[in-house]
Write a protein that holds these residues in place. Sequence first.
Motif, PDB file in Angstrom:
ATOM      1  N   THR A   4      30.189  36.070  19.807  1.00 13.62           N
ATOM      2  CA  THR A   4      29.463  35.633  18.614  1.00 13.62           C
ATOM      3  C   THR A   4      29.784  34.194  18.264  1.00 13.62           C
ATOM      4  N   TRP A   5      31.080  33.839  18.309  1.00  7.93           N
ATOM      5  CA  TRP A   5      31.464  32.459  18.017  1.00  7.93           C
ATOM      6  C   TRP A   5      30.917  31.489  19.058  1.00  7.93           C
ATOM      7  N   MET A   6      30.804  31.939  20.302  1.00  8.22           N
ATOM      8  CA  MET A   6      30.196  31.106  21.344  1.00  8.22           C
ATOM      9  C   MET A   6      28.732  30.813  20.999  1.00  8.22           C
ATOM     10  N   GLN A   7      28.023  31.836  20.547  1.00 11.96           N
ATOM     11  CA  GLN A   7      26.617  31.641  20.200  1.00 11.96           C
ATOM     12  C   GLN A   7      26.472  30.731  18.991  1.00 11.96           C
ATOM     13  N   VAL A   8      27.337  30.888  17.994  1.00 13.31           N
ATOM     14  CA  VAL A   8      27.295  30.017  16.812  1.00 13.31           C
ATOM     15  C   VAL A   8      27.446  28.561  17.228  1.00 13.31           C
ATOM     16  N   MET A   9      28.413  28.283  18.093  1.00 13.44           N
ATOM     17  CA  MET A   9      28.645  26.919  18.560  1.00 13.44           C
ATOM     18  C   MET A   9      27.455  26.413  19.373  1.00 13.44           C
ATOM     19  N   ALA A  10      26.941  27.245  20.288  1.00 13.30           N
ATOM     20  CA  ALA A  10      25.819  26.839  21.143  1.00 13.30           C
ATOM     21  C   ALA A  10      24.569  26.560  20.309  1.00 13.30           C
ATOM     22  N   GLN A  11      24.303  27.412  19.327  1.00 15.73           N
ATOM     23  CA  GLN A  11      23.136  27.202  18.474  1.00 15.73           C
ATOM     24  C   GLN A  11      23.264  25.918  17.669  1.00 15.73           C
ATOM     25  N   SER A  12      24.467  25.651  17.159  1.00 16.58           N
ATOM     26  CA  SER A  12      24.686  24.420  16.400  1.00 16.58           C
ATOM     27  C   SER A  12      24.457  23.200  17.281  1.00 16.58           C
TER      28      SER A  12
END
Length: 379
Positions: A4-12
Amino acid sequence: MTGTWMQVMAQSWIMTTLTDKAVMLGMVTFVGSIPIVALSLVGGAFADRHDKRAILLVTQVVQICFALLVGWLVATGQIRIWHIILVAFFLGISAAFEMPSAAALVPELVGKDHIATAIAVDRSVFHGTRLIGPALAGYVIGIAGPAAAFYANALSFVALIVALLTIHPRVKGTEHEEAQRRGSIKDGFAYVRSDKPTIAMIMLLVATVIFVFPVMMVMVPLYAKYVLLLGPGKMGMLMGVSGIGALTGSVSLLGVRREYRRKLLFAAVGCITLALTSLATAHRFVVAAGSLVVLSLGVSTLAGLTNTIVQERAPGPMRGRVSSIVAMSFFGLMPFAALGITNVSDLLGMRNALLISAASYLTAGLYILNGPGRHLREP
């Protein structure tokens, strides 16, 4: 949670390649929060009446599907801002049912005397993965592109689904408890209004949402790229390093005695104010990283304590509704807060916006803790 944190960073990171306006990042948060505002109370009542485990299983499948969809759009070069905004809206619907169920399930898995410890462990896992996820995402983006981070997140949900399947369905309670579970949302509001410590904790969360969370959840990517001039690797490190403070704050709650909770909340408000001020004046990566560690330490401590106090005091059969009221207070204001601080940033500059947030939060925190927060020792 690492996924989930990986996706948050990638989306940002993707958003910063599509726009340089802070308000557009705030718009994603705004649209994603609208369904939570509209449906979280329904989700809380649903959680009290039905098997929380089954609700969580369905919401995990939904998140897998959307992670795969966004990953595919990114990989094929078709991703646009409106795609991310639309996905945020549907994920918000899922979250409206997921969050009350997840918050109310943790206390059900342990005895009442261990609720505080269980929540602290839960928060430690949540924040501990922040040390890994964003930094790992920055590395993965550099090697395989941002789509890989979304695919990794989709895969990571499989572990959670397996874990949920090992939990037995809730045992049926007494006739009185089951009647409470079938009660209305109004019963949840009536309880919250009658309990001053719970009201104080909700007010403190509201202040944190308005003045602090937009900085942490929306503005950090733009701060890293346009104020500190960092690339995706350093941005991932900057977002990930805050997990050090968050994990420390969560673990520290394991040994906090009830009589020291109010003093610790004062300390958390002070840490947050100091960190926001430091971010406003930082010019180097090391200073900004240290500021984010202190900021996340304060926020993690405050969020963990407020959640523990609310969950300990809430009657078990209506814990889902109480959790949904807290979630509505938290996420209900998030869209407006995200647009508010980001607009201030675009108008006056990001550093000035951070200073305004610091002063406003200190004023609100001291007022709450010296007002309704005085009742925290009530049984």
